[in-house]
Design a protein around this motif. Structure first.
Motif, PDB file in Angstrom:
ATOM      1  N   ILE A  67       0.839  -1.205   0.000  1.00 28.74           N
ATOM      2  CA  ILE A  67       0.000   0.000   0.000  1.00 28.74           C
ATOM      3  C   ILE A  67       0.873   1.255   0.000  1.00 28.74           C
ATOM      4  O   ILE A  67       0.585   2.231  -0.696  1.00 28.74           O
ATOM      5  CB  ILE A  67      -0.945  -0.002   1.219  1.00 28.74           C
ATOM      6  CG1 ILE A  67      -1.911  -1.191   1.144  1.00 28.74           C
ATOM      7  CG2 ILE A  67      -1.726   1.301   1.296  1.00 28.74           C
ATOM      8  CD1 ILE A  67      -2.707  -1.268  -0.133  1.00 28.74           C
ATOM      9  N   ARG A  68       1.959   1.228   0.770  1.00 31.90           N
ATOM     10  CA  ARG A  68       2.856   2.391   0.813  1.00 31.90           C
ATOM     11  C   ARG A  68       3.500   2.637  -0.553  1.00 31.90           C
ATOM     12  O   ARG A  68       3.671   3.791  -0.970  1.00 31.90           O
ATOM     13  CB  ARG A  68       3.933   2.191   1.883  1.00 31.90           C
ATOM     14  CG  ARG A  68       3.381   2.198   3.302  1.00 31.90           C
ATOM     15  CD  ARG A  68       4.491   2.163   4.342  1.00 31.90           C
ATOM     16  NE  ARG A  68       3.947   1.994   5.679  1.00 31.90           N
ATOM     17  CZ  ARG A  68       3.400   2.954   6.404  1.00 31.90           C
ATOM     18  NH1 ARG A  68       3.339   4.181   5.918  1.00 31.90           N
ATOM     19  NH2 ARG A  68       2.929   2.706   7.617  1.00 31.90           N
TER      20      ARG A  68
ATOM     21  N   PHE B   1       0.984   4.240  -2.845  1.00 31.57           N
ATOM     22  CA  PHE B   1       0.790   5.652  -2.501  1.00 31.57           C
ATOM     23  C   PHE B   1       1.950   6.501  -3.029  1.00 31.57           C
ATOM     24  O   PHE B   1       1.740   7.585  -3.589  1.00 31.57           O
ATOM     25  CB  PHE B   1       0.669   5.795  -0.982  1.00 31.57           C
ATOM     26  CG  PHE B   1       0.530   7.218  -0.515  1.00 31.57           C
ATOM     27  CD1 PHE B   1      -0.548   7.999  -0.910  1.00 31.57           C
ATOM     28  CD2 PHE B   1       1.482   7.782   0.322  1.00 31.57           C
ATOM     29  CE1 PHE B   1      -0.682   9.314  -0.483  1.00 31.57           C
ATOM     30  CE2 PHE B   1       1.360   9.090   0.759  1.00 31.57           C
ATOM     31  CZ  PHE B   1       0.277   9.856   0.352  1.00 31.57           C
TER      32      PHE B   1
ATOM     33  N   TYR C 279      -4.346   9.986  -0.794  1.00 29.66           N
ATOM     34  CA  TYR C 279      -4.049   9.913   0.641  1.00 29.66           C
ATOM     35  C   TYR C 279      -5.216   9.327   1.433  1.00 29.66           C
ATOM     36  O   TYR C 279      -5.010   8.558   2.376  1.00 29.66           O
ATOM     37  CB  TYR C 279      -3.702  11.300   1.189  1.00 29.66           C
ATOM     38  CG  TYR C 279      -3.421  11.270   2.672  1.00 29.66           C
ATOM     39  CD1 TYR C 279      -2.215  10.765   3.162  1.00 29.66           C
ATOM     40  CD2 TYR C 279      -4.382  11.700   3.589  1.00 29.66           C
ATOM     41  CE1 TYR C 279      -1.963  10.700   4.523  1.00 29.66           C
ATOM     42  CE2 TYR C 279      -4.134  11.637   4.952  1.00 29.66           C
ATOM     43  CZ  TYR C 279      -2.924  11.142   5.411  1.00 29.66           C
ATOM     44  OH  TYR C 279      -2.688  11.073   6.761  1.00 29.66           O
TER      45      TYR C 279
ATOM     46  N   PHE D  82      -5.156   5.662   1.016  1.00 31.85           N
ATOM     47  CA  PHE D  82      -3.976   5.149   1.715  1.00 31.85           C
ATOM     48  C   PHE D  82      -4.215   5.069   3.225  1.00 31.85           C
ATOM     49  O   PHE D  82      -4.002   4.026   3.855  1.00 31.85           O
ATOM     50  CB  PHE D  82      -2.778   6.050   1.413  1.00 31.85           C
ATOM     51  CG  PHE D  82      -1.589   5.829   2.312  1.00 31.85           C
ATOM     52  CD1 PHE D  82      -0.779   4.714   2.149  1.00 31.85           C
ATOM     53  CD2 PHE D  82      -1.289   6.730   3.319  1.00 31.85           C
ATOM     54  CE1 PHE D  82       0.315   4.504   2.980  1.00 31.85           C
ATOM     55  CE2 PHE D  82      -0.200   6.532   4.150  1.00 31.85           C
ATOM     56  CZ  PHE D  82       0.605   5.417   3.980  1.00 31.85           C
ATOM     57  N   SER D  83      -4.674   6.181   3.822  1.00 34.16           N
ATOM     58  CA  SER D  83      -4.854   6.223   5.274  1.00 34.16           C
ATOM     59  C   SER D  83      -5.946   5.259   5.732  1.00 34.16           C
ATOM     60  O   SER D  83      -5.836   4.628   6.792  1.00 34.16           O
ATOM     61  CB  SER D  83      -5.179   7.649   5.738  1.00 34.16           C
ATOM     62  OG  SER D  83      -6.360   8.130   5.137  1.00 34.16           O
TER      63      SER D  83
END
Length: 287
Positions: free
Chosen positions: A23-24, A27, A34, A37-38
């Motif tokens: 996931i990082r 992103f 964002y 992602f969060s």
């Protein structure tokens, strides 16, 4: 991307760490925004949380004795923003149901006290009990299937431990949820250049980020727990606990629970390592 499916497919810490790295990377490559992602990171990190981790503990729960005078109930409702209350019979371990205040508003001006009491019992909904070990996503599914908004958490002996609401679950998964009734004090309030008012339940990492301190404890995660660990006992209201030129003053407590702490930093705060085994002093002297 179906993030819920992603969570269901991750069955170990290694898989969760791998999914988090994926996931990082997405992103960083701008393949997800964002917000996505969060949300996904929150979901992955909250996967192993259980009712014990997210519940409002017993000492902080506002509950109603079914035998209470109706006027006492009216006063209670007037001074809170809650819409639902657990109702017990004499002993808080004996939860009889959940009362929604909208169901009894029309009876506030009724004169017959016995009829008022009868209305309370009439409008109780069946309590939904869950064990402390119930996982957060299982609780979410329970709420959805049972059309419930509040669960009563019990320990291994059946005693009342606390409550969990749908909002608690969603906040852990997708982040903080605010509405027009959320008027509680902020977790950390800056009073002066070197003075803060802090919720005793705030985690040490958050406090360190905001104040520049480096509070650490092997036994506690919250500010209240950190102070109790320093002293070895629960300080009195007004007590001042000092450690490495940082002063913690107990401004509000309920029973043995610390609620609000004023923290005074050194005039020129340098990032020091404030560990729980550092020498501490306690005083009830006002500063």
């Amino acid at each position: 991307m179906n993030w819920y499916s992603l969570v269901k497919k991750t069955h170990s810490t290694i898989e969760i760490n791998s999914a988090t790295k994926t996931i990082r990377r997405l992103f960083k490559k701008n393949l997800i925004d964002y917000k996505q992602f969060s949300t996904i990171i929150n979901v992955l990190e909250s996967r192993d949380l259980c009712a014990r981790d997210i519940m409002l503990p017993r000492v902080d729960v506002i509950a109603i004795d079914i035998n209470s005078h109706f006027k006492a109930l009216q006063r209670l409702i007037a001074r809170t923003t809650h819409s639902r209350f657990p109702v017990y019979n004499s002993n808080i371990d004996d939860i009889k149901g959940i009362l929604h205040i909208k169901d009894i508003f029309s009876y506030f001006y009724e004169k017959n006290e016995k009829q008022k009491q009868a209305h309370i019992k009439k409008h109780l909904t069946q309590p939904f009990f869950i064990p402390e070990s119930r996982k957060i996503f299982d609780i979410l599914k329970d709420f959805q299937h049972k059309h419930q908004q509040m669960a009563v958490v019990v320990d291994e002996y059946g005693g009342f431990s606390g409550i969990v609401t749908m909002e608690d679950v969603l906040e852990e998964i997708i982040g903080d949820i605010k509405d027009e009734s959320d008027n509680e004090k902020e977790t950390v309030i800056k009073l002066a250049a070197n003075k803060f008012s802090i919720d005793a339940r705030a985690d040490l990492e958050t406090i360190n980020d905001i104040t520049g301190l480096t509070l650490e404890s092997d036994k506690a995660e919250t500010l209240g727990g950190y102070i109790i660990d320093l002293l070895g006992y629960v300080p009195k209201l007004g007590a001042i606990v000092s450690s490495d030129e940082v002063h913690f003053k107990v401004k509000h407590k309920r029973g043995n629970s610390l609620i609000r702490i004023h923290v005074k930093l050194p005039e020129q705060n340098q990032k020091k390592n404030h560990k729980s085994h550092a020498p501490a002093k306690s005083s009830t002297k006002e500063r």
